[in-house]
Design a protein around this motif. Sequence first.
Motif, short mmCIF file in Angstrom:
data_model
loop_
_atom_site.label_atom_id
_atom_site.label_comp_id
_atom_site.label_asym_id
_atom_site.label_seq_id
_atom_site.Cartn_x
_atom_site.Cartn_y
_atom_site.Cartn_z
N ARG A 133 3.01 5.67 -11.50
CA ARG A 133 4.03 5.49 -12.54
C ARG A 133 3.44 5.80 -13.91
NH1 ARG A 133 4.84 -0.12 -12.75
NH2 ARG A 133 3.30 -0.08 -14.42
N ALA A 167 4.68 8.75 -16.54
CA ALA A 167 5.45 7.82 -17.36
C ALA A 167 6.56 8.52 -18.14
CB ALA A 167 4.53 7.08 -18.32
N PHE A 208 9.43 8.63 -15.51
CA PHE A 208 9.98 7.35 -15.07
C PHE A 208 10.46 6.50 -16.24
CE2 PHE A 208 7.06 8.25 -11.42
CZ PHE A 208 8.05 8.38 -10.47
N GLN A 209 9.85 6.68 -17.40
CA GLN A 209 10.18 5.93 -18.61
C GLN A 209 10.15 4.41 -18.37
OE1 GLN A 209 13.41 7.49 -21.08
NE2 GLN A 209 13.36 9.40 -19.90
N PRO A 210 8.97 3.90 -18.04
CA PRO A 210 8.86 2.45 -17.78
C PRO A 210 8.95 1.62 -19.04
CG PRO A 210 6.70 3.48 -17.71
CD PRO A 210 7.69 4.60 -17.85
N ASN A 264 12.10 0.35 -15.00
CA ASN A 264 12.00 1.80 -15.14
C ASN A 264 13.38 2.39 -15.34
OD1 ASN A 264 9.09 2.97 -14.38
ND2 ASN A 264 9.46 1.13 -13.18
N LYS A 265 13.50 3.23 -16.35
CA LYS A 265 14.79 3.88 -16.58
C LYS A 265 15.14 4.79 -15.41
CE LYS A 265 17.37 6.74 -19.84
NZ LYS A 265 17.33 7.47 -21.16
N TRP A 282 14.18 5.86 -11.46
CA TRP A 282 13.53 5.33 -10.26
C TRP A 282 12.81 6.40 -9.45
CZ3 TRP A 282 16.48 0.89 -7.42
CH2 TRP A 282 16.81 -0.11 -8.35
N ARG A 296 9.88 -2.46 -10.18
CA ARG A 296 10.43 -3.57 -10.95
C ARG A 296 9.83 -4.87 -10.43
NH1 ARG A 296 12.07 -4.22 -7.23
NH2 ARG A 296 13.90 -2.93 -6.98
#
Length: 386
Positions: free
Chosen positions: A143, A147, A150-152, A253-254, A256, A269
């Motif tokens: 992730r 990143a 995924f935009q965590p 995460n925006k 998945w 999550r």
Amino acid sequence: MKIRIVGGGPAGLFYAYLMKRDDPAHDIVVYERDPQDATYGWGVVFSDVALSFVKDIAPELYDSITENQEVFDEMAVVHQNVLVPLAHNTFHRTSRIDLLKALHKHCLSVGVDIQFNQKFDDITAFADADLVVAADGANSAIRTRYAEHFQPELDVRPNYLAWYGTTQLFDALSLIFRQCNDGLLIAHTYRYSRTLSTFLVECDPETFHKAGLDTLSEAESLAYCEKVFAPDLAGHKLLSNKSQWFRYTIVKNKNWFYKNIVLIGDALRTGHPSVGSGTRLAMQDAIALFEAYKACGANVPAMLEDFVRRRKPSADALQRAAIKSTEWYENLGPKLSLDPISFAYDYVTRSGRVSHDDVRQRDPDLAAKYEALHPDWADKAARRDS
């Protein structure tokens, strides 16, 4: 399908098992960074609801997880040195290592290849895989590497926690609130075997620094917690297993998935230890991803879209409840003056998912005692439940 899974925790192993059991032709490899016999962690706890999901789709695994288990219908809150029992809270408990062993056994029985001592943060080696499953935990390296896709959102909570064990057997899943000269410490504790209990200690930042826990060694921190919880440990010792203080990170995460890479479990999550939802969320992710395959076949883009559709609403709802629970523990100051019954009632209703009617049905004794202490209980309940 050729499937590569990074992370040999409950999420990755359960998904591997479901897929390989369904079709032995799948080429599935699980890569786990730790040795096979690693014993990090203590016990895990499942509610009846959580385990029912496993029983419905894999009764043989359910039987292995619950084999030789005792089921407890006890919970308690200790506040101001008064124990308040909470009725009808049924939990199954097992050690983390026994849960993993059960998953290993069933994975191997259907031909899943599990490779230990294998750490991956670069998945270019999996270029020919149809699906890459990142089940590598809350600190997911995959992730992190992707990143931007995924935009965590990583929300590091303020309270400090340390996982201990103890030979003191807490049959009731107990939440113990102890005030001392330095502030407030909380123990989340429950028996998970015939000889051991999990003993998770939590404290707020002010207490943590005032007690000097930020400067104490692992052994000194353990001794400090033993002293604070001496009335509850009753002469038993706390046990350490790399029991360092940490702050819990709530992960969202925006997105998945990215291309053919999908996040599941804590990589996707996190819940929070205060609601014991991490393993449940992880295994439900595995079920949803498997069911998405059954609905869409090897059409990976369609499968991953279906996974999000079927999983996101319930997972988001459980995480919201976990966040509310987390915030309750982080803002206890005004509640510490409450009498033990009112404090326990406030705990039971903390997530916003339990109404006064729910308390009456589940624990009529607690509801009756609360109503007796609060003649205006109907107004309070209406405000709380609205």
